[in-house]
Design a protein around this motif. Sequence first.
Motif, mmCIF file in Angstrom:
data_model
loop_
_atom_site.group_PDB
_atom_site.id
_atom_site.type_symbol
_atom_site.label_atom_id
_atom_site.label_comp_id
_atom_site.label_asym_id
_atom_site.label_seq_id
_atom_site.Cartn_x
_atom_site.Cartn_y
_atom_site.Cartn_z
ATOM 1 N N LEU A 28 -40.670 -2.043 -9.872
ATOM 2 C CA LEU A 28 -41.928 -1.968 -10.629
ATOM 3 C C LEU A 28 -42.920 -3.036 -10.156
ATOM 4 O O LEU A 28 -44.116 -2.781 -10.054
ATOM 5 C CB LEU A 28 -41.652 -2.121 -12.123
ATOM 6 N N ALA A 29 -42.406 -4.236 -9.871
ATOM 7 C CA ALA A 29 -43.302 -5.315 -9.437
ATOM 8 C C ALA A 29 -43.904 -5.012 -8.073
ATOM 9 O O ALA A 29 -45.049 -5.369 -7.792
ATOM 10 C CB ALA A 29 -42.543 -6.641 -9.396
ATOM 11 N N ASN A 30 -43.133 -4.336 -7.226
ATOM 12 C CA ASN A 30 -43.628 -3.998 -5.893
ATOM 13 C C ASN A 30 -44.640 -2.851 -5.961
ATOM 14 O O ASN A 30 -45.609 -2.815 -5.222
ATOM 15 C CB ASN A 30 -42.452 -3.617 -4.990
ATOM 16 N N ASN A 31 -44.403 -1.911 -6.877
ATOM 17 C CA ASN A 31 -45.288 -0.752 -7.070
ATOM 18 C C ASN A 31 -45.608 -0.032 -5.769
ATOM 19 O O ASN A 31 -46.770 0.234 -5.453
ATOM 20 C CB ASN A 31 -46.580 -1.164 -7.794
ATOM 21 N N ALA A 76 -50.453 -5.538 -12.844
ATOM 22 C CA ALA A 76 -51.100 -6.504 -13.730
ATOM 23 C C ALA A 76 -50.404 -7.860 -13.721
ATOM 24 O O ALA A 76 -50.871 -8.798 -14.365
ATOM 25 C CB ALA A 76 -51.114 -5.948 -15.158
ATOM 26 N N LEU A 77 -49.308 -7.986 -12.970
ATOM 27 C CA LEU A 77 -48.573 -9.250 -12.964
ATOM 28 C C LEU A 77 -49.405 -10.371 -12.348
ATOM 29 O O LEU A 77 -50.087 -10.179 -11.345
ATOM 30 C CB LEU A 77 -47.278 -9.112 -12.152
ATOM 31 N N SER A 133 -50.579 9.996 -4.464
ATOM 32 C CA SER A 133 -51.973 9.555 -4.529
ATOM 33 C C SER A 133 -52.229 8.244 -3.804
ATOM 34 O O SER A 133 -51.391 7.334 -3.812
ATOM 35 C CB SER A 133 -52.381 9.386 -5.997
ATOM 36 N N GLU A 134 -53.418 8.142 -3.239
ATOM 37 C CA GLU A 134 -53.843 6.889 -2.609
ATOM 38 C C GLU A 134 -54.006 5.781 -3.640
ATOM 39 O O GLU A 134 -54.072 4.610 -3.291
ATOM 40 C CB GLU A 134 -55.157 7.099 -1.854
ATOM 41 N N GLN A 164 -51.857 -0.760 -10.996
ATOM 42 C CA GLN A 164 -53.282 -0.888 -10.679
ATOM 43 C C GLN A 164 -53.598 -0.524 -9.245
ATOM 44 O O GLN A 164 -54.500 -1.099 -8.629
ATOM 45 C CB GLN A 164 -53.735 -2.316 -10.998
ATOM 46 N N GLY A 165 -52.850 0.423 -8.692
ATOM 47 C CA GLY A 165 -53.137 0.864 -7.330
ATOM 48 C C GLY A 165 -52.001 0.519 -6.388
ATOM 49 O O GLY A 165 -50.956 0.042 -6.821
#
Lengths: 161, 261
Positions: free
Chosen positions: B109-112, B149-150, B201-202, B143-144
């Motif tokens: 999740l942190a890497n997203n 948001a970290l 998605s980009e 956030q992309g």
Amino acid sequence: MTKLSMTVNGKPVSGNVEGRTLLVDFLRQDLHLTGTHVGCDTSQCGACTVHVNGVAVKSCTMLAAEADGADVATIEGQANADGSLNVIQQAFQDHHGLQCGFCTPGMVMATADLLKNNPTPNEADVRHHLDGNICRCTGYHNIVKAVLAASGQDVDAVAAE
Amino acid sequence: MYDFSFVKPGTVADAVTALASEDAQALGGGQTLIPTMKQRLASPAKLVSLTGIADMQGVSQSGGVLSIGGATTHAAVSAQAGGFAGLAALAGGIGDPAVRNRGTIGGSLANNDPAACYPSAALATGATIVTNTREIAADDFFQGLFETALDEGEIITAVHMPIPEASNYQKFEQPASRFALVGVFVAKYASGVRVAVTGASEGGVFRWSEAEAALGANFSPDAVSGLSVAPGDMIEDLHGSKAYRAHLVKVMTSRAVAAAG
């Protein structure tokens, strides 16, 4: 440098490593256990698979320092006490589950991990579990047969593809 | 890989302290970070392993919410999240068995990564991301591409997911990397249906609101057949065009609904 100690194939070992030293490099270069292979070095191929605290990991994608205090098993510790091949290794030989043999240490360690949790896997289970172990010689079919044979199942039931 | 110092604290507080130094980086299972460092795309001066923190391990269930420690491996989630079958199946399909024995939910999740599986489950369940300082709603967290948001040095200590009435994750794998070319997580609650899409998605993981509305009225695979996803924001690479990915989003959504029942 980080000082570490662990158990490898039942024997206590220790060493001093850089933070960046990978577990596979500690095994191969410091302990001279070169049975664990580095195929891709990108965690794709699984030739470097070893067991850490009883579960399979890719030793090229784990820091040696992370294994401090751990119980590590490699291919060198898989043979029977009298030096003969264990059930899995013998099945790979009997069913021609290898050609060049480079992937075999990882295949054997991944198979041991599978059979510990699922003693009688079906063919789909075997293929799913070996998803992260790449062989460029065999086309996998004889590897799957070997794993099924190692689990004590009838391999004649596996249809040729 | 450039050298770095390595520490493995036993508590969240000690990890936060260790991360306060310059160029320090948290290390989960390392299944993305170590390959990234080998390529010298990252070169932290210090790695702070989170795998030795007992408080960040394990899965528990209470009052319809599944709580997962931030350092829990994919294999552990697969084995222990029986009360949330859709999530257990997702965790059991990430990478391969050896990767699942190291990789962690907090790290993912942190890497997203835009093609990672877990962000879709977090977003589709409206999860709460718990850190050492606060709680962040999944809708605000992603956030992309690789952006969350970290804050610097903030650690995901746990993830809380409301367990859906029905759910399923369908992944169309990119055959070489086995990351999701497109992955869709569908979660049905009494309050409505949430659909989250990864890999496509980009902008990274996103909710497909038209499908959510349609499935809220009629939870069946046919409900999305008349919908289409705008291809403009889709990723385009040698594995698939924008239109191909946009089409896959609908197909995977339909399959997920069918499998969720």
